[in-house]
Design a protein around this motif. Structure first.
Motif, mmCIF file in Angstrom:
data_model
loop_
_atom_site.group_PDB
_atom_site.id
_atom_site.type_symbol
_atom_site.label_atom_id
_atom_site.label_comp_id
_atom_site.label_asym_id
_atom_site.label_seq_id
_atom_site.Cartn_x
_atom_site.Cartn_y
_atom_site.Cartn_z
ATOM 1 N N GLN A 18 0.826 -1.200 0.000
ATOM 2 C CA GLN A 18 0.000 0.000 0.000
ATOM 3 C C GLN A 18 0.866 1.258 0.000
ATOM 4 O OE1 GLN A 18 -3.383 0.177 -0.324
ATOM 5 N NE2 GLN A 18 -3.036 2.373 -0.507
ATOM 6 N N LEU A 19 1.908 1.272 0.808
ATOM 7 C CA LEU A 19 2.804 2.430 0.831
ATOM 8 C C LEU A 19 3.573 2.537 -0.485
ATOM 9 C CD1 LEU A 19 4.124 4.809 2.278
ATOM 10 C CD2 LEU A 19 5.828 3.212 3.178
ATOM 11 N N LEU A 20 4.017 1.427 -1.031
ATOM 12 C CA LEU A 20 4.741 1.465 -2.298
ATOM 13 C C LEU A 20 3.858 2.039 -3.403
ATOM 14 C CD1 LEU A 20 6.514 -2.015 -2.101
ATOM 15 C CD2 LEU A 20 7.450 0.230 -1.511
ATOM 16 N N ILE A 21 2.594 1.656 -3.416
ATOM 17 C CA ILE A 21 1.647 2.206 -4.392
ATOM 18 C C ILE A 21 1.521 3.712 -4.210
ATOM 19 C CG2 ILE A 21 -0.802 2.272 -5.026
ATOM 20 C CD1 ILE A 21 -0.860 -0.757 -4.394
ATOM 21 N N ALA A 22 1.441 4.153 -2.964
ATOM 22 C CA ALA A 22 1.285 5.576 -2.690
ATOM 23 C C ALA A 22 2.507 6.387 -3.127
ATOM 24 C CB ALA A 22 1.027 5.787 -1.199
ATOM 25 N N LEU A 23 3.682 5.753 -3.138
ATOM 26 C CA LEU A 23 4.912 6.455 -3.513
ATOM 27 C C LEU A 23 5.163 6.470 -5.021
ATOM 28 C CD1 LEU A 23 7.369 5.235 -0.718
ATOM 29 C CD2 LEU A 23 6.325 7.503 -0.942
ATOM 30 N N LEU A 24 4.478 5.621 -5.762
ATOM 31 C CA LEU A 24 4.744 5.545 -7.196
ATOM 32 C C LEU A 24 4.596 6.881 -7.922
ATOM 33 C CD1 LEU A 24 3.289 2.101 -8.350
ATOM 34 C CD2 LEU A 24 5.678 2.795 -8.121
ATOM 35 N N PRO A 25 3.600 7.719 -7.576
ATOM 36 C CA PRO A 25 3.511 9.012 -8.274
ATOM 37 C C PRO A 25 4.729 9.908 -8.064
ATOM 38 C CG PRO A 25 1.432 8.497 -7.212
ATOM 39 C CD PRO A 25 2.423 7.492 -6.713
ATOM 40 N N LEU A 26 5.500 9.649 -7.008
ATOM 41 C CA LEU A 26 6.709 10.437 -6.773
ATOM 42 C C LEU A 26 7.906 9.873 -7.515
ATOM 43 C CD1 LEU A 26 6.340 11.012 -2.925
ATOM 44 C CD2 LEU A 26 5.562 12.481 -4.794
ATOM 45 N N VAL A 27 7.814 8.627 -7.919
ATOM 46 C CA VAL A 27 8.916 7.955 -8.607
ATOM 47 C C VAL A 27 8.742 8.025 -10.119
ATOM 48 C CG1 VAL A 27 10.124 5.755 -8.905
ATOM 49 C CG2 VAL A 27 9.220 6.394 -6.658
ATOM 50 N N GLY A 72 17.042 1.796 -12.891
ATOM 51 C CA GLY A 72 17.227 2.765 -11.814
ATOM 52 C C GLY A 72 15.985 3.098 -11.031
ATOM 53 N N THR A 73 14.822 2.609 -11.450
ATOM 54 C CA THR A 73 13.580 2.927 -10.741
ATOM 55 C C THR A 73 13.603 2.376 -9.321
ATOM 56 O OG1 THR A 73 12.388 2.834 -12.839
ATOM 57 C CG2 THR A 73 11.068 2.770 -10.833
ATOM 58 N N ALA A 74 14.093 1.151 -9.151
ATOM 59 C CA ALA A 74 14.176 0.572 -7.810
ATOM 60 C C ALA A 74 15.086 1.406 -6.920
ATOM 61 C CB ALA A 74 14.683 -0.871 -7.892
ATOM 62 N N ASP A 75 16.202 1.882 -7.466
ATOM 63 C CA ASP A 75 17.132 2.693 -6.675
ATOM 64 C C ASP A 75 16.487 4.000 -6.237
ATOM 65 O OD1 ASP A 75 19.146 0.807 -6.884
ATOM 66 O OD2 ASP A 75 19.996 1.704 -8.699
ATOM 67 N N ARG A 76 15.693 4.623 -7.120
ATOM 68 C CA ARG A 76 15.042 5.886 -6.758
ATOM 69 C C ARG A 76 14.046 5.685 -5.622
ATOM 70 N NH1 ARG A 76 14.902 6.385 -12.353
ATOM 71 N NH2 ARG A 76 12.657 6.025 -12.500
ATOM 72 N N LEU A 77 13.279 4.609 -5.703
ATOM 73 C CA LEU A 77 12.309 4.348 -4.646
ATOM 74 C C LEU A 77 13.010 4.003 -3.340
ATOM 75 C CD1 LEU A 77 9.428 3.993 -3.663
ATOM 76 C CD2 LEU A 77 9.483 1.652 -4.535
ATOM 77 N N ARG A 78 14.065 3.228 -3.413
ATOM 78 C CA ARG A 78 14.819 2.852 -2.212
ATOM 79 C C ARG A 78 15.397 4.088 -1.530
ATOM 80 N NH1 ARG A 78 17.833 -0.331 -4.618
ATOM 81 N NH2 ARG A 78 16.673 -2.262 -4.286
ATOM 82 N N SER A 79 15.929 4.987 -2.327
ATOM 83 C CA SER A 79 16.490 6.225 -1.778
ATOM 84 C C SER A 79 15.404 7.091 -1.155
ATOM 85 C CB SER A 79 17.216 6.996 -2.881
ATOM 86 O OG SER A 79 17.694 8.235 -2.426
ATOM 87 N N MET A 80 14.233 7.110 -1.763
ATOM 88 C CA MET A 80 13.131 7.916 -1.257
ATOM 89 C C MET A 80 12.658 7.427 0.115
ATOM 90 S SD MET A 80 9.600 8.727 -3.280
ATOM 91 C CE MET A 80 10.563 9.414 -4.637
ATOM 92 N N MET A 81 12.601 6.101 0.303
ATOM 93 C CA MET A 81 12.136 5.563 1.578
ATOM 94 C C MET A 81 13.178 5.705 2.680
ATOM 95 S SD MET A 81 9.788 2.228 0.847
ATOM 96 C CE MET A 81 11.133 1.259 0.173
ATOM 97 N N GLY A 82 14.453 5.767 2.314
ATOM 98 C CA GLY A 82 15.494 5.933 3.312
ATOM 99 C C GLY A 82 15.834 4.629 4.016
ATOM 100 N N ASP A 83 16.694 4.745 5.028
ATOM 101 C CA ASP A 83 17.146 3.574 5.768
ATOM 102 C C ASP A 83 16.053 3.038 6.689
ATOM 103 O OD1 ASP A 83 19.674 3.822 4.608
ATOM 104 O OD2 ASP A 83 20.342 5.217 6.171
ATOM 105 N N TRP A 84 16.133 1.748 6.978
ATOM 106 C CA TRP A 84 15.273 1.067 7.957
ATOM 107 C C TRP A 84 13.783 1.173 7.609
ATOM 108 C CZ3 TRP A 84 18.345 5.062 10.688
ATOM 109 C CH2 TRP A 84 19.658 4.631 10.913
ATOM 110 N N ALA A 85 13.471 1.069 6.327
ATOM 111 C CA ALA A 85 12.061 1.147 5.927
ATOM 112 C C ALA A 85 11.274 -0.086 6.353
ATOM 113 C CB ALA A 85 11.966 1.311 4.402
ATOM 114 N N VAL A 86 11.984 -1.202 6.552
ATOM 115 C CA VAL A 86 11.334 -2.458 6.924
ATOM 116 C C VAL A 86 11.794 -2.861 8.323
ATOM 117 C CG1 VAL A 86 11.028 -4.894 6.308
ATOM 118 C CG2 VAL A 86 11.216 -3.166 4.508
#
Length: 345
Positions: free
Chosen positions: A87-96, A223-237
């Motif tokens: 659900q959070l990943l879906i919400a972040l897609l418009p930013l990626v 690079g899409t995965a890298d952009r999303l990973r960077s956006m969420m930051g450390d310790w997202a899980v």
């Protein structure tokens, strides 16, 4: 009272206590059939509480991503992003993904439409494959499809998905394939990476009966995965999710065994609904969608029996049924549907 209840339905399934406030005299315990979550939870090994006293280590996330890459057939774990639920990943897609327009193959899970509308992007819903193919050729357009689809179980062949992703990539767009219910299917677009223009979402909690763990994955290249990973930051899980995901995703034997149990349960549910005079529109191993002019009345009748199914105010002739967890749940559902069929005669 019924119109008021439906107008105030939760936007997602699973909010049983909220729904059942309208039915104070219903028998308990309530039976929640409003979600498409497996009734068979993965038997996690006990988690040492000491794990929760420190921040997750990078090696723990690497172990989870390695297990996910093997489970989903992805050649490089760097293409996978783990997050606290899809659900959070879906919400972040418009930013990626910077999109002029989003076209969704519907009717389907409402979370995708909501995420893009919240971001101010123009969203349209199409219901036939030709219109969806045409959308894939529009410049800077994101096309979204759930496969298998929620709530009707509609499936597109992987070859069709790959053709659509190629069309999207050629026009500077993307195809987002939500495979929340694909773990028990034979085909998945996830194994086709690396592939330009394609993103795949995979859920954890539905398959493994552990939605409270809050874990989901996005698979992408370029690079899409890298952009999303960077956006969420450390310790997202969380440490709990890292441990649970690694254990469950590594256990192919459990997945195969559970699939066999679900195949029997899904067949039983379809037969029960049909035997009660209800028209089945589609299903997966985790839910079944039926159609009835009096669906709203049936939903209310079942609530009065302590059984919560998934109603759709925008589609008032449909109800979605999940799978009961145990024999008591099956017995109550069978009795309720028998009583309903007697009333409907």
């Amino acid at each position: 009272m019924m119109p008021t209840v439906l107008e105030n339905m939760p936007i997602h399934g699973g909010q049983v206590r909220q729904v059942m406030e309208w039915f104070p005299h219903a028998p308990k315990p309530f039976i929640d059939l409003s979600t498409g979550i497996s009734p068979y939870e993965y038997p996690l090994s006990p988690l040492d509480v000491a794990v929760l006293t420190k921040l997750p280590e990078a090696v723990d996330e690497e172990a989870l991503l390695g297990a996910a890459a093997t489970a989903y057939g992805v050649p490089n774990e760097g293409m996978i992003v783990a997050g606290p639920g899809t659900q959070l990943l879906i919400a972040l897609l418009p930013l990626v993904l910077k999109a002029r327009k989003v076209v969704i193959f519907g009717p389907t899970y409402s979370g995708h439409e909501q995420a893009w509308r919240n971001a101010g992007v123009d969203v349209s819903i199409v219901t036939d494959i030709q219109a969806f193919r045409a959308a894939a050729e529009r410049a800077e357009t994101v096309c979204v499809v759930c496969n298998p689809n929620n709530p009707d179980g509609r499936r597109l062949p992987v070859e069709t998905l790959l053709e659509l992703s190629d069309r999207c990539a050629a026009s500077g767009g993307w195809l987002v394939v939500d495979e929340a219910y694909a773990d028990f299917d034979h085909e998945s677009a996830a194994s086709s990476f690396p592939r330009a223009g394609l993103l795949v979402l995979r859920s954890f909690g539905k398959t493994y009966g552990l939605p409270g763990v809050r874990l989901g994955f996005l698979i992408a290249s370029d690079g899409t995965a890298d952009r999303l990973r960077s956006m969420m930051g450390d310790w997202a899980v969380s440490a709990l999710a890292l441990s649970a995901g690694r254990q469950a995703l590594s256990d192919q034997e459990w997945l195969n065994s559970t699939k066999g149990r679900l195949e029997q349960d899904a067949k039983r549910l379809v037969n029960l609904l049909k035997g009660s005079g209800l028209a089945v529109k589609g299903n997966t191993l985790l839910f079944c969608l039926m159609s009835l002019d009096e669906a709203a009345s049936l939903w209310m009748f079942l609530c009065e029996c302590g059984i919560v199914t998934r109603a759709f105010p925008e589609r008032p002739t449909e109800l979605r049924f999940g799978l009961p967890r145990d024999s008591a749940g099956w017995d109550r559902l069978e009795r309720a549907l028998h009583d309903w069929s007697e009333i409907a005669k």
